[in-house]
Design an enzyme around this catalytic site. Sequence first.
Site, PDB file in Angstrom:
ATOM      1  N   ARG A 111     -11.941   0.399   8.389  1.00 22.39           N
ATOM      2  CA  ARG A 111     -10.807   0.743   9.270  1.00 22.39           C
ATOM      3  C   ARG A 111     -10.957   2.152   9.861  1.00 22.39           C
ATOM      4  O   ARG A 111      -9.979   2.879  10.027  1.00 22.39           O
ATOM      5  CB  ARG A 111      -9.477   0.669   8.503  1.00 22.39           C
ATOM      6  CG  ARG A 111      -9.098  -0.686   7.984  1.00 22.39           C
ATOM      7  CD  ARG A 111      -8.828  -1.691   9.086  1.00 22.39           C
ATOM      8  NE  ARG A 111      -8.237  -2.907   8.545  1.00 22.39           N
ATOM      9  CZ  ARG A 111      -8.926  -3.923   8.040  1.00 22.39           C
ATOM     10  NH1 ARG A 111     -10.249  -3.894   8.038  1.00 22.39           N
ATOM     11  NH2 ARG A 111      -8.308  -4.981   7.565  1.00 22.39           N
TER      12      ARG A 111
ATOM     13  N   SER B  34      -1.164  -5.088   7.697  1.00 23.05           N
ATOM     14  CA  SER B  34      -1.251  -4.267   6.480  1.00 23.05           C
ATOM     15  C   SER B  34      -0.752  -2.857   6.801  1.00 23.05           C
ATOM     16  O   SER B  34      -1.253  -2.225   7.722  1.00 23.05           O
ATOM     17  CB  SER B  34      -2.699  -4.153   6.011  1.00 23.05           C
ATOM     18  OG  SER B  34      -3.242  -5.415   5.749  1.00 23.05           O
TER      19      SER B  34
ATOM     20  N   GLU C 160      -2.466   2.631   6.746  1.00 24.88           N
ATOM     21  CA  GLU C 160      -3.462   2.209   7.728  1.00 24.88           C
ATOM     22  C   GLU C 160      -2.845   2.351   9.118  1.00 24.88           C
ATOM     23  O   GLU C 160      -3.527   2.601  10.115  1.00 24.88           O
ATOM     24  CB  GLU C 160      -3.824   0.741   7.464  1.00 24.88           C
ATOM     25  CG  GLU C 160      -4.884   0.223   8.381  1.00 24.88           C
ATOM     26  CD  GLU C 160      -4.916  -1.289   8.479  1.00 24.88           C
ATOM     27  OE1 GLU C 160      -5.759  -1.889   7.830  1.00 24.88           O
ATOM     28  OE2 GLU C 160      -4.100  -1.848   9.217  1.00 24.88           O
TER      29      GLU C 160
HETATM   30  N1  EPU Z   1      -2.327  -9.603  -3.483  1.00 22.32           N
HETATM   31  C1  EPU Z   1      -1.295  -9.604  -4.386  1.00 22.32           C
HETATM   32  N2  EPU Z   1      -0.025  -9.432  -3.920  1.00 22.32           N
HETATM   33  C2  EPU Z   1       0.247  -9.300  -2.618  1.00 22.32           C
HETATM   34  C3  EPU Z   1      -0.811  -9.282  -1.682  1.00 22.32           C
HETATM   35  C4  EPU Z   1      -2.110  -9.437  -2.139  1.00 22.32           C
HETATM   36  O1  EPU Z   1      -1.508  -9.739  -5.596  1.00 22.32           O
HETATM   37  O2  EPU Z   1       1.427  -9.187  -2.288  1.00 22.32           O
HETATM   38  C5  EPU Z   1      -3.699  -9.848  -3.945  1.00 22.32           C
HETATM   39  C6  EPU Z   1      -4.175 -11.243  -3.527  1.00 22.32           C
HETATM   40  O3  EPU Z   1      -3.802 -12.216  -4.460  1.00 22.32           O
HETATM   41  C7  EPU Z   1      -5.668 -11.085  -3.477  1.00 22.32           C
HETATM   42  C8  EPU Z   1      -5.824  -9.635  -3.024  1.00 22.32           C
HETATM   43  O4  EPU Z   1      -4.594  -8.973  -3.310  1.00 22.32           O
HETATM   44  O5  EPU Z   1      -6.227 -11.205  -4.744  1.00 22.32           O
HETATM   45  C9  EPU Z   1      -6.193  -9.494  -1.562  1.00 22.32           C
HETATM   46  O6  EPU Z   1      -5.181 -10.082  -0.751  1.00 22.32           O
HETATM   47  P1  EPU Z   1      -5.460 -10.601   0.732  1.00 22.32           P
HETATM   48  O7  EPU Z   1      -6.624 -11.552   0.751  1.00 22.32           O
HETATM   49  O8  EPU Z   1      -4.173 -11.070   1.302  1.00 22.32           O
HETATM   50  O9  EPU Z   1      -5.998  -9.340   1.503  1.00 22.32           O
HETATM   51  P2  EPU Z   1      -5.513  -7.815   1.546  1.00 22.32           P
HETATM   52  O10 EPU Z   1      -6.495  -6.981   0.817  1.00 22.32           O
HETATM   53  O11 EPU Z   1      -4.096  -7.705   1.164  1.00 22.32           O
HETATM   54  C10 EPU Z   1      -6.985  -7.323   3.652  1.00 22.32           C
HETATM   55  C11 EPU Z   1      -6.801  -6.682   4.993  1.00 22.32           C
HETATM   56  C12 EPU Z   1      -6.102  -7.627   5.953  1.00 22.32           C
HETATM   57  C13 EPU Z   1      -6.926  -8.896   6.074  1.00 22.32           C
HETATM   58  C14 EPU Z   1      -7.109  -9.509   4.674  1.00 22.32           C
HETATM   59  C15 EPU Z   1      -8.024 -10.701   4.679  1.00 22.32           C
HETATM   60  C16 EPU Z   1      -6.642  -4.292   4.598  1.00 22.32           C
HETATM   61  C17 EPU Z   1      -5.746  -3.097   4.555  1.00 22.32           C
HETATM   62  N3  EPU Z   1      -6.045  -5.456   4.865  1.00 22.32           N
HETATM   63  O12 EPU Z   1      -5.675  -7.531   3.121  1.00 22.32           O
HETATM   64  O13 EPU Z   1      -6.034  -7.010   7.222  1.00 22.32           O
HETATM   65  O14 EPU Z   1      -6.318  -9.846   6.937  1.00 22.32           O
HETATM   66  O15 EPU Z   1      -7.708  -8.525   3.786  1.00 22.32           O
HETATM   67  O16 EPU Z   1      -9.334 -10.270   4.850  1.00 22.32           O
HETATM   68  O17 EPU Z   1      -7.840  -4.162   4.418  1.00 22.32           O
HETATM   69  C18 EPU Z   1      -4.656  -5.584   8.533  1.00 22.32           C
HETATM   70  O18 EPU Z   1      -5.528  -4.733   8.405  1.00 22.32           O
HETATM   71  O19 EPU Z   1      -3.607  -5.377   9.201  1.00 22.32           O
HETATM   72  C19 EPU Z   1      -4.830  -6.860   7.867  1.00 22.32           C
HETATM   73  C20 EPU Z   1      -3.864  -7.796   7.875  1.00 22.32           C
END
Ligand code: EPU
Length: 332
Positions: free
Chosen positions: A160, A232, A328
């Site tokens: 990012r 995010s 972010e």
């Molecule tokens: N998780 C939780 N609780 C929550 C949310 C997530 O326990 O409320 C856990 C999930 O179960 C999973 C892990 O966290 O084990 C990762 O969750 P998720 O796959 O939803 O991805 P994220 O890390 O929360 C990142 C990006 C997103 C992108 C997704 C999918 C960042 C800051 N965010 O989110 O990007 O869509 O991965 O690749 O890196 C954005 O940048 O605006 C964005 C939406």
Amino acid sequence: MWNNYSLLSYNTFGIDVRASRFMEYHSEEELLAFLSGGGLEAPYLHIGRGSNLLFTKDFEGTVLHSCIRGVEVLEEDDEHVQVRVGAGTLWDDFVACCVTRGWYGAENLSLIPGEVGASAVQNIGAYGVEVKDLIDAVETIDLDGDKRVYANAECRYAYRDSIFKRPDMKRVFVTRVRFSLSKTPCYRLDYGTIRAEVEKYLSVNLRTIREVIVGIRQAKLPDPKVLGNAGSFFKNPVVPRGQFEALRSQCPGMPFYEVDADWVKIPAGWLIEQCGWKGKAIGRAAVHLRQALVLVNLGGATGQEIVALADAIVASVYDKFRIKIVPEVNII
Ligand code: EPU
């Protein structure tokens, strides 16, 4: 150029603020003419669709927005295509175009809000792909009207992050982005449940992958037209391995992503959920019920209310885990 212009439809958080001046341009020539006429006084802010912005007050300056749009093929052979895309093109329109034309690489980034120019500034990413993996070069014009093309390596891409986010680079505006895409199948299915979801279809192709990604996003992420948000709100923190091991022994179920031998990335959504924030609201600002990393505007929230919620979350995650999460989203 418009005066006292409402930015309500230029920020997906749906914050009701105004810019003293608002200027849209449709070509490089129009931007150059505006700059050479001395039209741009500080302070100024160049925006895309405002899908990664949080306004906390009216912007007392000039907001610029690019309407340079369209996808143009620069070079093509049997295996690859190089395209040049206007910064003001909606990112997801570009992904849809790639899927229709049979160009591989962008499909995992389906449905990310925002525009192509901002995608190259922010290095958007999702489901195991970052846009830096597809970018060849970024075309720019700076405040003095000088054109420069930054090769991918010059953009200093990281999670990012890019050179274009540095404060001294705010004078550089992205006009077009050149992408290299594959014309032969190469899928990235290893993130989360993607492979399992895709395998439910009779055949794996660009359309089915786009459908799966759109489905996953729609199930978790609120539609900004219904509930204002900027995806995010925080970055996923990267912590030293020693700290990660200590945490993991206390919380064996903690999800994580390996970065390298010394560093591990922890999902901020998980940390925030562990602190009990999921679905909680302070005033008209809330933590989304299905994804704790997303803050939402319940309706009529001010930017300050969202920031107050974000500050409370940062403090409680620090109290519980000794990890400082950082936004972010760009707070203006
Ligand atoms: N998780 C939780 N609780 C929550 C949310 C997530 O326990 O409320 C856990 C999930 O179960 C999973 C892990 O966290 O084990 C990762 O969750 P998720 O796959 O939803 O991805 P994220 O890390 O929360 C990142 C990006 C997103 C992108 C997704 C999918 C960042 C800051 N965010 O989110 O990007 O869509 O991965 O690749 O890196 C954005 O940048 O605006 C964005 C939406």
